[in-house]
Design a protein around this motif. Structure first.
Motif, PDB file in Angstrom:
ATOM      1  N   ALA A 113       0.953  -1.245  -0.042  1.00  0.00           N
ATOM      2  CA  ALA A 113       0.121  -0.066   0.063  1.00  0.00           C
ATOM      3  C   ALA A 113       0.984   1.099   0.132  1.00  0.00           C
ATOM      4  O   ALA A 113       2.175   0.970   0.182  1.00  0.00           O
ATOM      5  CB  ALA A 113      -1.020  -0.265   1.172  1.00  0.00           C
ATOM      6  N   VAL A 117      -0.680  10.782  -1.216  1.00  0.00           N
ATOM      7  CA  VAL A 117      -1.850  11.075  -1.759  1.00  0.00           C
ATOM      8  C   VAL A 117      -1.311  12.425  -2.707  1.00  0.00           C
ATOM      9  O   VAL A 117      -0.427  13.140  -2.808  1.00  0.00           O
ATOM     10  CB  VAL A 117      -2.884  11.702  -1.006  1.00  0.00           C
ATOM     11  N   LEU A 148      -9.718   6.034  -0.660  1.00  0.00           N
ATOM     12  CA  LEU A 148      -9.552   5.003  -1.597  1.00  0.00           C
ATOM     13  C   LEU A 148      -8.238   4.806  -1.925  1.00  0.00           C
ATOM     14  O   LEU A 148      -7.741   3.529  -1.920  1.00  0.00           O
ATOM     15  CB  LEU A 148     -10.669   5.144  -2.705  1.00  0.00           C
ATOM     16  N   ASP A 149      -7.349   6.017  -2.628  1.00  0.00           N
ATOM     17  CA  ASP A 149      -6.232   5.721  -2.763  1.00  0.00           C
ATOM     18  C   ASP A 149      -5.240   6.484  -2.014  1.00  0.00           C
ATOM     19  O   ASP A 149      -4.884   7.864  -2.214  1.00  0.00           O
ATOM     20  CB  ASP A 149      -6.419   6.178  -4.217  1.00  0.00           C
ATOM     21  N   ASP A 150      -4.511   5.900  -0.917  1.00  0.00           N
ATOM     22  CA  ASP A 150      -4.648   4.416  -0.652  1.00  0.00           C
ATOM     23  C   ASP A 150      -4.403   4.183   0.779  1.00  0.00           C
ATOM     24  O   ASP A 150      -3.923   3.115   1.155  1.00  0.00           O
ATOM     25  CB  ASP A 150      -3.540   3.912  -1.628  1.00  0.00           C
ATOM     26  N   ASN A 153      -5.901   1.164   2.157  1.00  0.00           N
ATOM     27  CA  ASN A 153      -5.329  -0.091   2.390  1.00  0.00           C
ATOM     28  C   ASN A 153      -4.368  -0.073   3.604  1.00  0.00           C
ATOM     29  O   ASN A 153      -4.062  -1.151   4.177  1.00  0.00           O
ATOM     30  CB  ASN A 153      -4.778  -0.521   1.036  1.00  0.00           C
ATOM     31  N   GLU A 183       4.438   6.841  -3.920  1.00  0.00           N
ATOM     32  CA  GLU A 183       3.721   5.943  -5.009  1.00  0.00           C
ATOM     33  C   GLU A 183       3.333   6.983  -6.231  1.00  0.00           C
ATOM     34  O   GLU A 183       3.450   6.459  -7.353  1.00  0.00           O
ATOM     35  CB  GLU A 183       3.030   5.023  -4.507  1.00  0.00           C
ATOM     36  N   GLU A 184       2.677   8.087  -5.911  1.00  0.00           N
ATOM     37  CA  GLU A 184       2.143   8.766  -6.827  1.00  0.00           C
ATOM     38  C   GLU A 184       3.061   9.774  -7.712  1.00  0.00           C
ATOM     39  O   GLU A 184       2.660  10.386  -8.681  1.00  0.00           O
ATOM     40  CB  GLU A 184       1.340  10.115  -6.040  1.00  0.00           C
ATOM     41  N   GLU A 211      -2.815  -2.628  -4.182  1.00  0.00           N
ATOM     42  CA  GLU A 211      -4.014  -2.248  -3.764  1.00  0.00           C
ATOM     43  C   GLU A 211      -5.124  -2.329  -4.953  1.00  0.00           C
ATOM     44  O   GLU A 211      -6.223  -2.501  -4.199  1.00  0.00           O
ATOM     45  CB  GLU A 211      -3.984  -0.398  -4.057  1.00  0.00           C
ATOM     46  N   HIS A 250     -10.895  10.788 -12.924  1.00  0.00           N
ATOM     47  CA  HIS A 250      -9.732   9.864 -12.904  1.00  0.00           C
ATOM     48  C   HIS A 250      -9.449   9.770 -14.554  1.00  0.00           C
ATOM     49  O   HIS A 250     -10.336   9.970 -15.371  1.00  0.00           O
ATOM     50  CB  HIS A 250     -10.092   8.609 -12.367  1.00  0.00           C
ATOM     51  N   ARG A 263      -7.963  14.656 -10.564  1.00  0.00           N
ATOM     52  CA  ARG A 263      -6.781  13.914 -10.284  1.00  0.00           C
ATOM     53  C   ARG A 263      -5.853  13.755 -11.309  1.00  0.00           C
ATOM     54  O   ARG A 263      -6.253  13.619 -12.449  1.00  0.00           O
ATOM     55  CB  ARG A 263      -7.453  12.579  -9.440  1.00  0.00           C
TER      56      ARG A 263
END
Length: 265
Positions: A113, A117, A148-150, A153, A183-184, A211, A250, A263
């Motif tokens: 995860a 963000v 939700l992201d993320d 998780n 991660e983003e 995820e 998205h 986003r």
């Protein structure tokens, strides 16, 4: 000669396919019920959403204070996890937890995860029906960047392990939890460094779960029942400059965006 090569290749593929063992699991007995404080998981996630762990394309522009706050929040919220699991960090903010199993001969299970963000696009703040970092609940929903992201998780995995520890349970197979912090923005300091660490400590894994995608019930022609979207790899990226007027969304499903603006993909 080319025809013979193709026939030979087809024969090899056919033989290898027939020899491949079936990895499908049989019926798995239900795990014993675990006592969970009502709504505690929702409250924990809401608290995490209020910490603006925003990653920036240029790491020097990233405010790292919220990431320190987020780590402290996890330690307060999940005390048993931090007492009984081995915890390692990479580049200060990447997190790797290890929950030893009872059977060291089994390959570990890795759950992934990420903590970070995407930013809120400047000038779109007024378009949010709920503040992006307020972690507000309304109408049975929880609103905020990361719901939700993320962070869903990150908190969900830790919530599960904390509850199992509280119940006195221990897995047969070692369980690893890896949480990157960029991660983003390609994950160079988080996922990449965590992968290098795992390669030295756990070079062979039984299963890796990230995820994942969504469960779609509509929006796709011919879809008559809910379908889970399964992702098997990461895509590359292409940088473009586009201008458009309309509701944000998205990149893959722009028409489905709910309240909150756009986003970056």
């Amino acid at each position: 000669m080319l025809l013979l090569v193709l026939v030979g290749l087809a024969a090899v593929l056919l033989v290898n396919t027939l020899r491949l063992p079936n990895h499908q699991l049989g019926p798995v007995p239900a795990a014993p019920a675990v006592a969970v404080v009502p709504d505690s998981a929702t409250a924990h996630l809401a608290g995490a959403l209020r910490i603006a762990t925003v990653s920036r394309s240029h790491y020097a522009e990233t405010d790292t204070v919220p990431f320190d706050q987020f780590q402290a929040y996890l330690q307060r919220t999940f005390p048993l996890v931090h007492q009984r699991l081995k915890r390692q960090t990479v580049n200060h903010y990447g997190l790797l937890y290890e929950w030893p199993g009872t059977d060291p001969a089994l390959k570990p299970l890795l759950l992934l995860a990420h903590q970070d963000v995407v930013p809120v696009l400047p000038g779109t703040e007024s378009q949010w029906t709920r503040p992006p970092f307020a972690g507000q609940q309304a109408g049975g929903y929880l609103y905020g960047r990361g719901a939700l992201d993320d962070k869903l998780n990150v908190l969900g995995q830790l919530e599960a392990v904390e509850a199992l520890l509280r119940a006195g349970l221990r897995p047969r197979r070692t369980v690893l939890l890896a949480f990157g912090h960029d991660e983003e923005t390609l994950g160079l300091r988080g996922a990449t460094a965590l992968a290098a660490l795992l390669k030295t400590q756990h070079p062979q894994l039984e299963l890796v779960l990230d995820e994942g995608g969504l469960v779609k019930a509509d929006g796709v022609a011919g879809l008559t029942q809910p379908v889970a979207l399964v992702g098997v790899s990461e895509k590359g990226y292409l940088s473009l400059e586009l201008a458009a007027t309309g509701p944000g969304g998205h990149p893959a499903r722009a028409h489905e965006r709910g309240p909150g603006g756009r986003r970056r993909g």
